[in-house]
Write a protein that holds these residues in place. Structure first.
Motif, PDB file in Angstrom:
ATOM      1  N   HIS A   1     -23.607  -4.408  53.794  1.00  0.00           N
ATOM      2  CA  HIS A   1     -24.545  -5.133  52.923  1.00  0.00           C
ATOM      3  C   HIS A   1     -23.799  -5.857  51.809  1.00  0.00           C
ATOM      4  O   HIS A   1     -23.976  -5.543  50.634  1.00  0.00           O
ATOM      5  CB  HIS A   1     -25.551  -4.152  52.315  1.00  0.00           C
ATOM      6  N   PRO A   2     -22.957  -6.817  52.158  1.00  0.00           N
ATOM      7  CA  PRO A   2     -22.155  -7.483  51.121  1.00  0.00           C
ATOM      8  C   PRO A   2     -23.009  -8.211  50.077  1.00  0.00           C
ATOM      9  O   PRO A   2     -22.693  -8.174  48.889  1.00  0.00           O
ATOM     10  CB  PRO A   2     -21.278  -8.457  51.911  1.00  0.00           C
ATOM     11  N   ALA A   3     -24.088  -8.836  50.513  1.00  0.00           N
ATOM     12  CA  ALA A   3     -24.904  -9.601  49.562  1.00  0.00           C
ATOM     13  C   ALA A   3     -25.522  -8.674  48.519  1.00  0.00           C
ATOM     14  O   ALA A   3     -25.505  -8.968  47.313  1.00  0.00           O
ATOM     15  CB  ALA A   3     -25.991 -10.370  50.306  1.00  0.00           C
ATOM     16  N   GLU A   4     -26.053  -7.543  48.976  1.00  0.00           N
ATOM     17  CA  GLU A   4     -26.662  -6.583  48.047  1.00  0.00           C
ATOM     18  C   GLU A   4     -25.592  -5.982  47.134  1.00  0.00           C
ATOM     19  O   GLU A   4     -25.827  -5.748  45.945  1.00  0.00           O
ATOM     20  CB  GLU A   4     -27.385  -5.467  48.814  1.00  0.00           C
ATOM     21  N   SER A   5     -24.405  -5.743  47.699  1.00  0.00           N
ATOM     22  CA  SER A   5     -23.312  -5.195  46.894  1.00  0.00           C
ATOM     23  C   SER A   5     -22.937  -6.170  45.781  1.00  0.00           C
ATOM     24  O   SER A   5     -22.670  -5.780  44.645  1.00  0.00           O
ATOM     25  CB  SER A   5     -22.088  -4.920  47.767  1.00  0.00           C
TER      26      SER A   5
ATOM     27  N   ASP B   1     -13.423 -10.583  50.861  1.00  0.00           N
ATOM     28  CA  ASP B   1     -13.186 -11.827  50.141  1.00  0.00           C
ATOM     29  C   ASP B   1     -14.492 -12.239  49.441  1.00  0.00           C
ATOM     30  O   ASP B   1     -15.496 -12.520  50.094  1.00  0.00           O
ATOM     31  CB  ASP B   1     -12.751 -12.906  51.149  1.00  0.00           C
ATOM     32  N   LEU B   2     -14.449 -12.248  48.106  1.00  0.00           N
ATOM     33  CA  LEU B   2     -15.682 -12.501  47.349  1.00  0.00           C
ATOM     34  C   LEU B   2     -15.845 -13.970  46.963  1.00  0.00           C
ATOM     35  O   LEU B   2     -16.799 -14.324  46.271  1.00  0.00           O
ATOM     36  CB  LEU B   2     -15.697 -11.632  46.079  1.00  0.00           C
ATOM     37  N   THR B   3     -14.888 -14.829  47.384  1.00  0.00           N
ATOM     38  CA  THR B   3     -14.897 -16.225  46.928  1.00  0.00           C
ATOM     39  C   THR B   3     -16.257 -16.913  47.082  1.00  0.00           C
ATOM     40  O   THR B   3     -16.744 -17.515  46.119  1.00  0.00           O
ATOM     41  CB  THR B   3     -13.808 -17.032  47.655  1.00  0.00           C
TER      42      THR B   3
ATOM     43  N   ASP C   1     -19.660   0.771  49.495  1.00  0.00           N
ATOM     44  CA  ASP C   1     -19.858  -0.681  49.394  1.00  0.00           C
ATOM     45  C   ASP C   1     -19.208  -1.224  48.135  1.00  0.00           C
ATOM     46  O   ASP C   1     -18.504  -2.221  48.164  1.00  0.00           O
ATOM     47  CB  ASP C   1     -21.361  -0.981  49.411  1.00  0.00           C
ATOM     48  N   VAL C   2     -19.491  -0.579  46.994  1.00  0.00           N
ATOM     49  CA  VAL C   2     -18.960  -1.065  45.715  1.00  0.00           C
ATOM     50  C   VAL C   2     -18.044   0.010  45.132  1.00  0.00           C
ATOM     51  O   VAL C   2     -18.428   1.165  45.032  1.00  0.00           O
ATOM     52  CB  VAL C   2     -20.112  -1.362  44.734  1.00  0.00           C
ATOM     53  N   TRP C   3     -16.826  -0.377  44.745  1.00  0.00           N
ATOM     54  CA  TRP C   3     -15.887   0.568  44.130  1.00  0.00           C
ATOM     55  C   TRP C   3     -14.786  -0.211  43.443  1.00  0.00           C
ATOM     56  O   TRP C   3     -14.771  -1.440  43.477  1.00  0.00           O
ATOM     57  CB  TRP C   3     -15.311   1.535  45.175  1.00  0.00           C
ATOM     58  N   SER C   4     -13.867   0.495  42.807  1.00  0.00           N
ATOM     59  CA  SER C   4     -12.730  -0.164  42.175  1.00  0.00           C
ATOM     60  C   SER C   4     -11.449   0.388  42.767  1.00  0.00           C
ATOM     61  O   SER C   4     -11.169   1.573  42.642  1.00  0.00           O
ATOM     62  CB  SER C   4     -12.734   0.058  40.662  1.00  0.00           C
ATOM     63  N   ALA C   5     -10.684  -0.487  43.413  1.00  0.00           N
ATOM     64  CA  ALA C   5      -9.471  -0.036  44.104  1.00  0.00           C
ATOM     65  C   ALA C   5      -8.466   0.582  43.132  1.00  0.00           C
ATOM     66  O   ALA C   5      -7.666   1.416  43.522  1.00  0.00           O
ATOM     67  CB  ALA C   5      -8.838  -1.194  44.859  1.00  0.00           C
TER      68      ALA C   5
ATOM     69  N   VAL D   1     -15.679  -4.969  46.781  1.00  0.00           N
ATOM     70  CA  VAL D   1     -16.611  -4.654  47.871  1.00  0.00           C
ATOM     71  C   VAL D   1     -15.751  -4.387  49.104  1.00  0.00           C
ATOM     72  O   VAL D   1     -14.749  -5.063  49.320  1.00  0.00           O
ATOM     73  CB  VAL D   1     -17.575  -5.830  48.140  1.00  0.00           C
ATOM     74  N   SER D   2     -16.137  -3.390  49.892  1.00  0.00           N
ATOM     75  CA  SER D   2     -15.368  -3.084  51.098  1.00  0.00           C
ATOM     76  C   SER D   2     -15.523  -4.181  52.143  1.00  0.00           C
ATOM     77  O   SER D   2     -16.612  -4.722  52.323  1.00  0.00           O
ATOM     78  CB  SER D   2     -15.845  -1.769  51.714  1.00  0.00           C
TER      79      SER D   2
END
Lengths: 451, 315
Positions: A338-342, A122-124, A100-104, A332-333
């Motif tokens: 679970h984008p909101a939790e990420s 897209d995190l906008t 879910d959470v990482w750094s490309a 976030v992938s």
């Protein structure tokens, strides 16, 4: 029997051959399937990081702190060595079991490759909703991962590029230290060459030689320093390499020729073979084999174990000079369930009062958040014995003259970079002329067909 | 195999019925013993192999669904400069490495075949490097062959006053250096040679001694023909493993300098995991399969006349 036995051997050997080719060095994954809790709102998110023993404390600290605040979220830590991240992500993404959470940028491929692939969310909307959480981040830095108006990553650090120098070698040769101000035009490449001449000694004696200067930057980034560029401006915005500008931009030749002259004419810089050899026994700057090195700002902490005093200076001045910035984002992938939790977790990680602050204290990495800047100057000053004021001037200049590194912005850059490096080692070693080398690089980049 | 075969030759004199039941029992035992491997293969390898065959006719970037492109991957491959470069690098390596490996492992096996004290210890010692991970061995050789600080070049200059070569760092010496690395990988073929040497019948040698043959003659006229099938086996395995070189190139040279160690499998790996072109990489893998298959067939054909099998069925 003879026939049978033989064909069996062929069958077996060829099958073994096939399987080991296709699955090179597959590691056995002990996937412990998601133990989904029966509790309704219980959520598990996966956090992928590079394997780094130094960071484990911080990672564990982040997870436990976050889980205390959000009792319904469990964070699963997944540590993978950097060289294997690309390979493992491929299988994760294709099977839909994404982190879910990482750094490309912590994979060899980098942000552009994964974004182009459509692997990043897209995190906008989240960024707009929680604008206050990102208030401290320098707008230019935040915009690096804004692609077509959408934000795909939140910067956690922003590292500039500098020239690091060994004060002891300067003192021994009785040479004045370079300045700290990036706008000081007297510190140009000629000045660096003269300084390097005075600092070199015992060249040709592998055990004792000290080279005046070593530019450790990749060829394209060296070209930036002279106002050149191997690629067109579009490449950095569209992420597609397209037509290379290797031959069209005259400053490229100037930059590469300058480094070749340092190596082969002035004999004040190491060639590729020497650097390969020296690297095996340790960092060439730390082992005192080079007096000045042009490198990314990680030198601020990776050079701390040095047994000598060292200083930091700007990369020499040249019209159109640009130096690389290395900004790592949290991502976030796109397929995250679970984008909101990420997003909540990312906010926790970059919080300048907590996660971001602890990250900086742990890594010494230049923070992307301005609210931490003063503390960082002081922290680096304490550890290096330099003045906090100087570090501030140096870093602000690096950001002002900086632009985001090519490997984070152009798709499939690890292939592009390898293509350039294959040829350039022959150019550094003097086996190929600069013109021939650049022509060859241009041809080989074109044949990659990245349009 | 041998005992099974000799059992079968004995069985031939017995009645047909008995022979059939013998055969059936042998076959059952065969399937029983091979079953762990077969099951594992079907579950974990067979599926992906078939999938890669389909993917080789598709464009697949991992995120989006594969799209069918017919033979385009193969056409592109045949117009790909790097494809030919990597194939030629790999061929060059194989041509040097296979004879080198066979000669070295054979010499070692012959030495270890002498009945001396501590033979078992030596055997173990010489075999040990073969089981060390490829990455560790690569680092070891990087140290040994470091142009400025390596053991080899230091000894060359200290003992003979020669300035050693650049080994991995120079285009013309990089592949020979990789071949030299095989010295830590000859344990496998060595053990196979040793096993075959130890099963050679001594009466032939005694007869030859009576005829006044010297050791060299014995070696070339008796040993080599008798173990020719084992030489062939090691050659085939050697060819196959030459075409699968990856670790040392990935760790030591990244395919450089100037593409001179850009082995085929390294190219395949980069296509798959740096460019994320899984379809193209699958096509490369299948071409590799065909190349290895053809080479193996050639090796068998060429050797048909030269190889002596002790237990030919004379049906």
């Amino acid at each position: 029997m003879r026939k049978k036995g033989k064909s069996l051997i062929i069958a077996l050997t060829s099958i073994t051959a096939m399987s080991s080719v296709l699955f090179g060095c597959s590691k056995s994954d002990s996937e412990t399937g998601d133990a989904a809790d029966p509790g309704k709102s219980k959520v598990e998110i996966t956090w992928l990081v590079r394997t780094d023993p130094n960071m484990v404390d911080w990672e564990k600290d982040m997870i436990s702190g976050f889980q205390k605040e959000h009792s319904n979220i469990t964070v699963k830590l997944e540590q993978i060595p950097q060289a294997e991240i690309d390979q493992r992500l491929t299988t994760m993404i294709s099977s839909g079991k994404v982190p879910d959470v990482w750094s490309a940028n912590w994979a060899n491929s980098g942000f552009a490759t994964y974004n182009k692939m459509g692997a990043l969310l897209d995190l906008t909307p989240y960024v707009e909703k929680d604008a206050s959480a990102l208030a401290g981040i320098n707008k230019n830095i935040l915009d690096i991962y804004r692609i077509d108006g959408k934000i795909y990553g939140v910067p956690m650090l922003a590292i500039g590029s500098f020239l690091f120098y060994n004060k002891e070698i300067f003192d021994k040769a009785g040479v004045a230290y370079p300045p700290t101000n990036w706008d000081d035009t007297s510190w140009n490449y000629e000045a660096m060459r003269d300084t390097a001449r005075k600092l070199s000694s015992d060249i040709g004696n592998a055990d004792k030689q000290v080279f005046g200067v070593f530019n450790s930057m990749a060829p394209n980034l060296q070209a930036w320093g002279f106002g050149g560029d191997f690629f067109n401006p579009d490449a950095y915005t569209s992420a597609v390499m397209g037509e290379p500008a290797v031959l069209t931009n005259a400053a490229n030749k100037e930059a590469i020729q300058f480094n070749v002259d340092l190596i082969n004419k002035d004999k004040v810089a190491p060639n590729q073979t020497t650097i390969d050899a020296v690297n095996a026994i340790g960092d060439p700057f730390l082992t005192g084999r080079v007096a000045m090195v042009i490198n990314g700002g990680w030198g601020f902490w990776s050079y701390q174990p040095a047994k000598f005093k060292w200083g930091v200076a700007p990369i020499p001045y040249h019209d159109g000079r640009k130096v690389p910035l290395f900004v790592d984002p949290w991502n976030v992938s796109a397929k995250s369930k679970h984008p909101a939790e990420s997003w909540e977790f990312i906010k926790y990680l970059i919080d300048p009062k907590n996660g971001g602050k602890k990250f900086m204290e742990k890594t010494s990495a230049t923070p992307a958040d301005n609210t931490l800047a003063e503390q960082w100057y002081q922290q680096v000053a304490d550890k290096t014995g330099m003045k906090a004021e100087d570090i501030k001037v140096l870093n602000e200049g690096a950001v002002k003259n900086g632009r985001e590194a090519d490997n984070h912005l152009i798709d499939k850059f690890s292939v592009i970079g390898n293509t350039i490096n294959q040829t350039i080692s022959g150019v550094w070693n003097g086996q190929k002329s600069v013109d021939d080398g650049l022509k060859e690089i241009d041809t080989n980049l074109r044949s990659l067909n990245l349009k | 195999m041998n005992s099974a075969v000799s059992a079968r030759t004995q069985a031939r004199s017995a009645g047909k019925k008995k022979r059939n039941s013998e055969l059936a029992r042998e076959e059952r035992a065969f399937w029983l013993f091979i079953s762990p491997w077969t099951l594992g293969f079907l579950l974990f390898t067979g599926g992906p192999i078939i999938a890669s065959l389909f993917l080789s006719f598709a464009d697949y970037n991992v995120v989006d669904a594969p799209t069918f492109v017919g033979l385009r991957n193969f056409f592109d491959l045949f117009h790909d400069k790097l494809f030919y470069k990597s194939l030629s690098v790999t061929f060059y390596y194989a041509v040097l490495s296979v004879p080198f490996t066979i000669v070295c492992s054979m010499i070692l096996a012959l030495l270890l075949n002498n009945k001396i004290k501590g033979q078992a210890i030596f055997r173990t010692l010489y075999y040990t490097p073969s089981i060390i991970s490829g990455v560790a061995v690569s680092f070891l050789w990087m140290w040994l062959l470091n142009p400025d600080f390596g053991v080899v070049n230091s000894l060359l200059s200290d003992w003979f006053g020669i300035k050693g070569p650049g080994w991995f760092t120079k285009p013309n010496t990089v592949i020979p250096s990789m071949v030299l690395m095989q010295l830590t990988a000859i344990g496998g073929p060595m053990v196979i040679f040793l096993a075959s040497l130890q099963s050679l019948p001594s009466d032939l040698y005694e007869a030859a001694s009576i005829d006044g043959a010297n050791r060299l003659t014995k070696f070339f006229k008796i040993t080599v023909p008798l173990i020719s099938s084992v030489i062939l086996f090691n050659a085939i395995i050697g060819i196959i493993s030459s075409f699968q070189v990856f670790t040392q190139a990935y760790v030591i040279t990244k395919g450089g300098p100037d593409w001179n160690s850009y082995f085929y499998v390294l190219y395949l790996f980069n296509t798959a995991f740096a460019q994320f072109r899984m379809g193209y990489a699958s096509a490369q893998a299948w071409i590799l399969f065909i190349v290895i298959f053809v080479l193996t067939m050639l090796a068998l054909l060429v050797s048909k006349r030269l190889i002596y099998y002790e237990y030919d069925d004379k049906r």
